[in-house]
Design an enzyme around this catalytic site. Structure first.
Site, mmCIF file in Angstrom:
data_model
loop_
_atom_site.group_PDB
_atom_site.id
_atom_site.type_symbol
_atom_site.label_atom_id
_atom_site.label_comp_id
_atom_site.label_asym_id
_atom_site.label_seq_id
_atom_site.Cartn_x
_atom_site.Cartn_y
_atom_site.Cartn_z
ATOM 1 N N CYS A 10 -15.356 27.115 38.865
ATOM 2 C CA CYS A 10 -14.026 26.619 38.416
ATOM 3 C C CYS A 10 -14.215 26.008 37.084
ATOM 4 O O CYS A 10 -15.191 25.642 36.344
ATOM 5 C CB CYS A 10 -12.823 26.058 39.383
ATOM 6 S SG CYS A 10 -13.423 24.349 40.041
ATOM 7 N N ASN A 13 -14.471 21.690 38.864
ATOM 8 C CA ASN A 13 -15.446 21.616 40.164
ATOM 9 C C ASN A 13 -14.767 20.550 40.874
ATOM 10 O O ASN A 13 -15.737 19.659 41.788
ATOM 11 C CB ASN A 13 -16.745 21.449 39.687
ATOM 12 C CG ASN A 13 -17.695 21.455 40.858
ATOM 13 O OD1 ASN A 13 -18.910 20.846 40.902
ATOM 14 N ND2 ASN A 13 -17.553 22.599 42.019
ATOM 15 N N CYS A 15 -11.110 20.907 42.406
ATOM 16 C CA CYS A 15 -9.936 21.670 43.161
ATOM 17 C C CYS A 15 -10.573 22.879 43.672
ATOM 18 O O CYS A 15 -10.681 23.042 45.046
ATOM 19 C CB CYS A 15 -8.714 21.782 42.165
ATOM 20 S SG CYS A 15 -8.118 20.316 41.566
ATOM 21 N N ARG A 16 -10.600 24.069 42.960
ATOM 22 C CA ARG A 16 -10.752 25.420 43.366
ATOM 23 C C ARG A 16 -12.116 25.490 44.093
ATOM 24 O O ARG A 16 -12.394 26.110 45.193
ATOM 25 C CB ARG A 16 -10.334 26.448 42.583
ATOM 26 C CG ARG A 16 -8.989 26.273 42.228
ATOM 27 C CD ARG A 16 -8.598 27.160 40.916
ATOM 28 N NE ARG A 16 -9.305 26.463 39.736
ATOM 29 C CZ ARG A 16 -9.068 27.024 38.651
ATOM 30 N NH1 ARG A 16 -8.620 28.138 38.370
ATOM 31 N NH2 ARG A 16 -9.389 26.335 37.353
ATOM 32 N N SER A 17 -13.174 25.375 43.231
ATOM 33 C CA SER A 17 -14.604 25.828 43.422
ATOM 34 C C SER A 17 -15.134 25.056 44.919
ATOM 35 O O SER A 17 -15.698 25.618 45.638
ATOM 36 C CB SER A 17 -15.511 25.860 42.545
ATOM 37 O OG SER A 17 -15.565 24.551 41.920
ATOM 38 N N ASP A 118 -4.903 27.566 38.381
ATOM 39 C CA ASP A 118 -5.390 26.237 38.531
ATOM 40 C C ASP A 118 -4.404 25.322 38.993
ATOM 41 O O ASP A 118 -3.416 25.191 38.379
ATOM 42 C CB ASP A 118 -5.686 25.952 36.902
ATOM 43 C CG ASP A 118 -6.190 24.478 36.923
ATOM 44 O OD1 ASP A 118 -6.158 23.472 37.794
ATOM 45 O OD2 ASP A 118 -6.508 24.095 35.598
#
Ligand code: 4NP
Length: 147
Positions: A10, A13, A15-17, A118
């Site tokens: 993401c 690195n 939040c999402r990934s 995001d």
């Protein structure tokens, strides 16, 4: 047997990934290595965003020990598949690809050109939504890659 290596990418690195990494790790039993990275360096060395750590914890997944790092060109060699969260991540990663083989390793984690939005500047609901998208995406990865 040589393990399958999967990288989740993401922007930050945090939040999402890391969530994607934790979710996939929690589901697999096979010889698979899962890592994550960001296309930007803002948060290198930092733990995941507390909102990601919390939603993962609610689902029984501990991502608190993960630390952010930046995506590098070497990741194309180290990993078999690179899953990105949105179109902007896709462009940032693809820009570093030098061969068709490297290019072909990269895809959006969701099917049909969908993005994992995001959640950084939003509220808790955004992280819950990300979790639900990534949970389904990881099931599909497992099925497709026969992990
Ligand atoms: P991520 O979210 O890409 O899912 O880790 C973000 C984290 C930090 C920032 C943007 C997105 N930031 O601008 O610092």
């Amino acid at each position: 047997m040589e393990s399958t290596k999967i990288l989740m990418v993401c922007l930050g690195n945090i939040c999402r990934s890391p969530l994607a990494q934790g979710i996939l790790n929690s589901k697999i039993t096979s010889n698979t290595f899962v890592d994550s990275a960001g296309t930007a360096a803002y948060h290198v060395g930092n733990p995941p965003d507390p909102r990601s750590t919390e939603i993962a914890k609610q689902k029984g997944i501990d991502i608190s020990q993960y630390r952010a790092r930046k995506f590098t060109k070497e990741d194309f060699t180290k990993f078999d598949q690179i899953f990105v969260m949105d179109q902007s991540n896709f462009e940032d990663v693809i820009r570093l690809a030098e061969t068709k083989a490297e290019h072909d390793k990269v895809s959006l984690i969701l099917p049909f050109e969908q993005e994992v939005p995001d959640p950084y500047y939003g509220g808790k609901e955004g992280f819950e939504y990300c979790y639900s998208l990534l949970d389904k995406a990881c099931d599909q990865i497992i099925e497709k890659m026969k992990l």
